[in-house]
Write a protein that holds these residues in place. Structure first.
Motif, short mmCIF file in Angstrom:
data_model
loop_
_atom_site.label_atom_id
_atom_site.label_comp_id
_atom_site.label_asym_id
_atom_site.label_seq_id
_atom_site.Cartn_x
_atom_site.Cartn_y
_atom_site.Cartn_z
N VAL A 113 114.24 58.71 4.03
CA VAL A 113 114.54 57.45 4.73
C VAL A 113 115.21 57.66 6.09
CG1 VAL A 113 114.78 56.24 2.54
CG2 VAL A 113 116.83 57.14 3.65
N ALA A 114 115.67 58.87 6.38
CA ALA A 114 116.36 59.10 7.65
C ALA A 114 115.70 60.15 8.51
CB ALA A 114 117.82 59.50 7.38
N GLY A 115 114.60 60.71 8.03
CA GLY A 115 113.84 61.64 8.85
C GLY A 115 114.44 63.02 9.00
N ARG B 96 106.48 56.75 3.25
CA ARG B 96 105.72 55.55 3.65
C ARG B 96 105.78 54.48 2.56
NH1 ARG B 96 102.09 59.55 5.57
NH2 ARG B 96 100.76 59.30 3.73
N ALA B 97 105.72 54.91 1.31
CA ALA B 97 105.78 53.94 0.21
C ALA B 97 107.13 53.23 0.18
CB ALA B 97 105.52 54.65 -1.12
N LEU B 98 108.21 53.97 0.42
CA LEU B 98 109.54 53.36 0.43
C LEU B 98 109.68 52.36 1.57
CD1 LEU B 98 111.95 56.36 -0.35
CD2 LEU B 98 111.31 54.48 -1.87
N ALA B 99 109.19 52.72 2.75
CA ALA B 99 109.27 51.81 3.90
C ALA B 99 108.43 50.57 3.66
CB ALA B 99 108.82 52.53 5.16
N VAL C 195 109.87 43.65 0.21
CA VAL C 195 110.99 42.97 -0.45
C VAL C 195 111.76 42.12 0.55
CG1 VAL C 195 113.14 43.29 -1.74
CG2 VAL C 195 111.18 44.75 -2.23
N VAL C 196 111.98 42.62 1.76
CA VAL C 196 112.67 41.82 2.77
C VAL C 196 111.86 40.56 3.07
CG1 VAL C 196 113.30 41.75 5.22
CG2 VAL C 196 113.99 43.69 3.82
N ALA C 197 110.54 40.67 3.08
CA ALA C 197 109.70 39.48 3.32
C ALA C 197 109.85 38.46 2.20
CB ALA C 197 108.24 39.90 3.45
N LYS C 198 110.12 38.93 0.98
CA LYS C 198 110.34 38.00 -0.13
C LYS C 198 111.74 37.41 -0.08
CE LYS C 198 107.17 39.82 -3.63
NZ LYS C 198 107.07 40.41 -5.00
N PHE D 213 109.14 45.72 11.50
CA PHE D 213 110.07 46.15 10.45
C PHE D 213 109.92 47.64 10.17
CE2 PHE D 213 111.76 47.06 6.34
CZ PHE D 213 112.94 46.32 6.32
N LEU D 214 108.70 48.15 10.12
CA LEU D 214 108.50 49.57 9.85
C LEU D 214 109.13 50.43 10.95
CD1 LEU D 214 104.86 49.57 8.43
CD2 LEU D 214 107.02 49.73 7.17
N ALA D 215 109.04 49.96 12.21
CA ALA D 215 109.68 50.70 13.30
C ALA D 215 111.20 50.66 13.15
CB ALA D 215 109.27 50.09 14.65
N TYR D 216 111.72 49.51 12.75
CA TYR D 216 113.17 49.39 12.49
C TYR D 216 113.59 50.31 11.35
CZ TYR D 216 117.10 47.33 9.92
OH TYR D 216 118.25 47.14 9.20
N ALA D 217 112.82 50.32 10.26
CA ALA D 217 113.19 51.11 9.08
C ALA D 217 113.22 52.59 9.40
CB ALA D 217 112.20 50.84 7.95
N GLN D 218 112.35 53.03 10.30
CA GLN D 218 112.28 54.45 10.65
C GLN D 218 113.58 54.92 11.30
OE1 GLN D 218 108.95 55.39 13.18
NE2 GLN D 218 108.81 57.47 12.38
N ALA D 219 114.26 54.03 11.99
CA ALA D 219 115.49 54.40 12.70
C ALA D 219 116.75 53.90 12.01
CB ALA D 219 115.43 53.86 14.13
N HIS D 220 116.59 53.08 10.97
CA HIS D 220 117.76 52.49 10.32
C HIS D 220 117.66 52.62 8.79
CE1 HIS D 220 117.44 50.46 14.24
NE2 HIS D 220 118.76 50.36 14.20
#
Length: 476
Positions: free
Chosen positions: A357-359, A376-379, A385-388, A405-412
């Motif tokens: 999750v943090a690269g 990728r599955a976790l992201a 889930v956030v969309a729900k 969101f995927l770009a955000y998740a990659q850095a956060h």
């Protein structure tokens, strides 16, 4: 163990359909999605009809290096009492890592990750389950999970790991046959061998679910029909033991009620096929009775003697070759070993989760291709889930929601729950002056303000310069 019968996972989207299903004996509800003081009216009506409701937890992280959180245990206990449940269930998984134990930032996976099948991990898991058992008002059952990756240097098979877990703690097992299929496709593990090694007398009930295969990897989606191989594993299990209960899981992409009822019928047929096979197997075993008697898991019966009824616990422990309970030096030594074991496990789990999750670099011994698939599955799961949790966000952002969101998740990396994740995602977009569309940005800011108060501070250079100038002017 209470006979549960045929069940289905209760979800709000199919609540009305579940109430109309005539052959549903019980339902399972995600514990974290339920308020014990205000359960949904649908669940109240089901309970009034005599339908059993079982809370199914997803956030305890019993396989993690830390002891179970008291607040989460209390919440699970409250739901069991509120629903009058005969048991509660959780997973053999870790869902978070880092923190004080490893002197590193806390990380949340947002999903279930596999526990290494090692002696260290087994020791920690057993102690965590004992802690949970002491805190819960009803019996606990734990579920085997689906895995996209495997740990290097594992010391036990899945069946051996579960056998020892049940043997040492008395915990009951929730066997997910779809997860056995997933691990067969992804790890090459033999479902029949796993079933042969399991202590089936500890079986609480069975999960059945669907998934899909992509690029040679099976994804346990709970959003697709149950495939034939999963039904085959269910029949194999039913030929070895009569399941106290069998439950169909479906979390999204819900079909028409008639399709769900047909899946339940197929599950019932698979169980009957297994029972028919068991009759033939029993006859064959009867013809060879007494030759090389073994247990259901293929092991010879244990020869250890049980302690006498009136024998003190310390004496019984000495007979078994274990130190007597209550001896200070023994307790101190065991505590020191437990602390070191937890730290070793914590460091290993933190390294893996950080890579996902943090690269950070992949820990040694892991398959880097599978790590990328899991990441990728976790992201993707996190975005779903956030969309729900915050359905307004995909509406406001439209087609731009998922890539943003995927770009955000990659850095956060996620450090809290999904609701906090939604808020921080919106704040990050607003701070960067996004989205570009003025109306969408205005709607996103209104959404954020309604839930959190003051607007997030922008990090754009021009805005930061304006804030600095304002501070200077205010001092004059």
């Amino acid at each position: 163990m209470q006979r549960l019968g045929t069940g289905i996972g209760w979800r709000p989207e199919i609540a009305d359909a579940v109430e109309r299903m005539p052959d549903v004996d019980w339902v399972e509800v995600v514990s974290e999605n339920l308020c014990p003081d205000h359960p949904p009216e649908s669940l109240k009506r089901l309970r009034a009809r005599g339908v059993t409701v079982v809370p199914h937890g997803v956030s305890l992280g019993l396989g993690g290096a830390e002891r179970p959180d008291e607040g989460r245990l209390t919440a699970l206990a409250e739901r069991a009492l509120a629903l009058g449940s005969p048991l509660v269930t959780e997973h053999i998984a870790f869902v978070r890592a880092g923190g004080a134990l490893t002197a590193s930032p806390r990380l949340e996976a947002g999903h279930l990750l596999p526990v290494p099948r090692t002696r260290d991990a087994l020791d920690v898991l057993c102690e965590n389950i004992r802690v949970a058992q002491d805190a819960l008002p009803v019996p606990l059952a734990v579920e085997n999970i689906a895995a996209l990756l495997s740990w290097p240097g594992e010391e036990l098979t899945e069946g051996q790991f579960l056998y020892e877990l049940a043997d040492r703690t008395g915990v009951r097992l929730l066997i997910d046959v779809a997860n056995l299929h997933t691990n067969h496709v992804n790890q090459g593990e033999d479902p029949a061998r796993a079933l042969a090694e399991l202590p089936l007398e500890a079986l609480a009930y069975v999960h059945v679910a669907g998934g899909f295969e992509r690029d040679g990897v099976w994804h346990d989606s709970h959003a697709h029909p149950v495939p034939e191989p999963v039904l085959g594993i269910l029949s194999d299990l039913a030929s070895r033991v009569t399941p106290p209960g069998v439950l169909l899981e479906r979390d999204e992409n819900f079909p028409e009620p008639g399709e769900l009822e047909r899946e339940l019928a197929a599950i019932g047929k698979a169980v009957e096929l297994g029972r028919t096979a068991a009759v033939g197997r029993t006859a064959a075993v009867g013809r060879t009775a007494g030759i090389g008697r073994t247990t259901a898991g293929g092991r010879p019966p244990r020869a250890t003697a049980a302690p006498e009824a009136d024998e003190p616990e310390s004496a019984a422990a000495r007979k078994a070759g274990e130190p007597a309970a209550g001896e200070p030096e023994v307790i101190a030594a065991e505590s020191a070993v437990a602390a070191a074991t937890r730290q070793r496990l914590g460091l290993a789990q933190t390294a893996l989760l950080s890579a996902l999750v943090a690269g950070t670099p992949a820990p040694e011994g892991f398959d880097r291709v599978r790590l990328a698939v899991q990441a990728r599955a976790l992201a993707s799961k996190r975005a779903d889930v956030v969309a729900k949790i915050a359905p307004e966000l995909p509406v406001i952002l439209g087609a731009g929601y998922r890539p943003a969101f995927l770009a955000y998740a990659q850095a956060h990396p996620m450090s809290g729950g999904y609701r906090l994740d939604a808020m921080e995602f919106a704040a990050s977009l607003l701070s960067a002056g996004e989205p570009d569309d003025r109306e969408a940005r205005r709607a996103l800011r209104a959404w954020w303000l309604e839930r959190s108060g003051p607007a997030p501070r922008s990090h754009r250079p021009a805005v930061r310069a304006a804030r600095a100038a304002r501070r200077v002017l205010l001092r004059r």
